[in-house]
Scaffold this active site. Structure first.
Site, mmCIF file in Angstrom:
data_model
loop_
_atom_site.group_PDB
_atom_site.id
_atom_site.type_symbol
_atom_site.label_atom_id
_atom_site.label_comp_id
_atom_site.label_asym_id
_atom_site.label_seq_id
_atom_site.Cartn_x
_atom_site.Cartn_y
_atom_site.Cartn_z
ATOM 1 N N LYS A 183 0.831 -1.207 0.000
ATOM 2 C CA LYS A 183 0.000 0.000 0.000
ATOM 3 C C LYS A 183 0.875 1.271 0.000
ATOM 4 C CE LYS A 183 -3.117 -2.925 -0.173
ATOM 5 N NZ LYS A 183 -4.254 -3.447 0.525
HETATM 6 C C1 PLP Z 1 -5.204 -4.559 0.780
HETATM 7 C C2 PLP Z 1 -6.665 -4.412 0.695
HETATM 8 C C3 PLP Z 1 -7.506 -4.749 1.756
HETATM 9 C C4 PLP Z 1 -7.033 -5.443 2.988
HETATM 10 O O1 PLP Z 1 -6.058 -4.782 3.693
HETATM 11 P P1 PLP Z 1 -5.251 -5.582 4.841
HETATM 12 O O2 PLP Z 1 -4.590 -4.493 5.622
HETATM 13 O O3 PLP Z 1 -4.297 -6.470 4.130
HETATM 14 O O4 PLP Z 1 -6.232 -6.329 5.641
HETATM 15 C C5 PLP Z 1 -8.848 -4.474 1.633
HETATM 16 N N1 PLP Z 1 -9.359 -3.937 0.507
HETATM 17 C C6 PLP Z 1 -8.590 -3.626 -0.537
HETATM 18 C C7 PLP Z 1 -9.220 -3.011 -1.750
HETATM 19 C C8 PLP Z 1 -7.224 -3.877 -0.500
HETATM 20 O O5 PLP Z 1 -6.462 -3.605 -1.565
#
Ligand code: PLP
Length: 385
Positions: A183
């Site tokens: 992210k």
């Molecule tokens: C990465 C992601 C998540 C989940 O995030 P985590 O922190 O890994 O639980 C949820 N929704 C989207 C669209 C994502 O890309």
């Protein structure tokens, strides 16, 4: 051809951040404590949000949200199929029914128009997903949700730093962020729950740590408050100080990261303009700051004369890494077998699910790396037919 492999994503961790994590390790308090509080406050301030709760993941945040608003059997939750499967999984695990919305073909996001026809008297919650760093058009969705008295919670996993109509995502309503390593900023694993509803924030704070009325860390005792009592059964989704201190360092650099990502994305746009087989996503026309989390393109499989899997494999042979964000939820085994959505039910989602591919994009990438990606793409397109 490139001599070294270019991954599609790589976290940008500085020596200062490594040192800060080491300091926490040496401090004697490594789990949720002063750094988690500091990170919460810094993120809250960055988004100008009313309240923020640091968590171990965005998935944990969504789980807590479903528990807090009491989603269960008989309830329907509307969310796109073009998303990471965590939300859809949690809806099913809560005993509720996921109702999957189609998306705009070129922004990959839901809108009030795609969501409205799916609303029934059982709809309790809508979870739009901000995609690749762009913002969903929230205003029409907010009006729709409020007119129908339905909860609206934004999946902001891609949207740390994104602005919609001059406001950071997280400023208004309820938004859940992710700090997974791919992210825009990372804690290793982590998440943040932001809301302008103080009652909800209090509830999430309690549910994230065993349902205790107090946080794990008590400033006065410099440790866990021994008096804390269980007010309701809760989960264990707190963020450690080791992770939070990394998040703090990353947050300070988020705007620089986005600037760099934007430069790289512009270079991609420019160099791909005359490559007919490759279709980048469209940028919505309403006012926003795009956080450029991912650079997603679609392969015109007919023009290219190959499928997306071949395209990705050929790029890998040329030392270029790629990703898929995402293989639509309803096309995966469990959901094919349980939701029984007919082919074409979500036509824009399916069209994209077979053709999308995320090209390398991360802050430490060099502009010349973009040129390498484009050279490799052009080479694949001329050599494989
Ligand atoms: C990465 C992601 C998540 C989940 O995030 P985590 O922190 O890994 O639980 C949820 N929704 C989207 C669209 C994502 O890309």
């Amino acid at each position: 051809m490139r001599s070294s492999f270019l991954p599609f994503s790589k976290p940008a961790i500085s020596e200062l951040e490594i040192e800060a994590v080491a300091d926490v390790l040496r401090s004697g308090w490594i789990t949720t404590g002063p750094k988690a509080t500091e990170f919460e406050e810094a993120f809250r301030e960055y988004c100008n949000a009313k309240g923020a709760v640091a968590l171990c993941s965005a998935t944990a945040g969504m789980h807590l949200l479903l528990a807090a608003i009491g989603i269960g059997p008989g309830d329907e939750v509307i969310t796109p199929s073009m998303t990471w499967v965590s939300t859809v999984n949690l809806i099913v695990l809560a005993g509720a029914t996921p109702v999957l919305a189609d998306i705009d073909r070129d922004t990959l996001m839901v809108s009030a128009e795609t969501v409205e026809p799916l609303i029934t008297d059982r709809t309790r919650l809508i979870v739009p997903v901000h995609f690749a760093g762009a913002s969903v058009d929230m205003e029409p969705l907010r009006r729709l949700a409020s007119a129908k008295n339905i909860h609206l919670v934004e999946d902001a996993a891609h949207a740390a730093g994104t602005e919609y109509r001059g406001e950071k995502i997280g400023r208004r309503g309820t938004a859940i962020f992710s700090f997974h390593p791919i992210k825009n900023i990372t804690c290793g694993e982590g998440g943040m729950f932001c809301s302008d509803d103080p009652t909800l924030i209090e509830r999430i704070r309690r549910l994230k740590f065993h349902g205790l009325g107090a946080d794990a860390y008590d400033r006065n005792t410099q440790g866990r408050s021994p008096q804390a009592e269980v007010l309701e059964p809760g989960f264990k989704y707190n963020l450690t100080d080791m992770a939070a201190v990394l998040g703090l360092g990353q947050l300070r650099r988020l705007d620089n990261f986005i600037e760099k990502r934007s430069l790289l994305a512009s270079r991609y746009q420019e160099l791909l303009a005359d490559v007919d087989e490759i279709l980048p996503l469209a940028v919505p026309s309403y006012p926003m700051r795009h956080a450029r989390h991912l650079f997603v393109v679609r392969l015109d499989t007919k023009l290219a004369g190959m499928d997306r899997e071949t395209f990705m494999a050929e790029l890998k042979k040329r030392n270029i890494g790629t990703g898929i964000h995402f293989k639509a939820a309803h096309t995966q085994k469990y959901y094919r077998e349980t939701l029984h959505l007919s082919d074409g039910a979500l036509s824009n989602t399916e069209w994209n699910s077979d053709r999308i591919c995320s090209l390398p994009l991360f802050p430490d990438m060099k502009m010349e790396d973009v040129d390498d990606v484009i050279d490799a793409i052009k080479d694949v397109l001329v050599s494989i037919k």
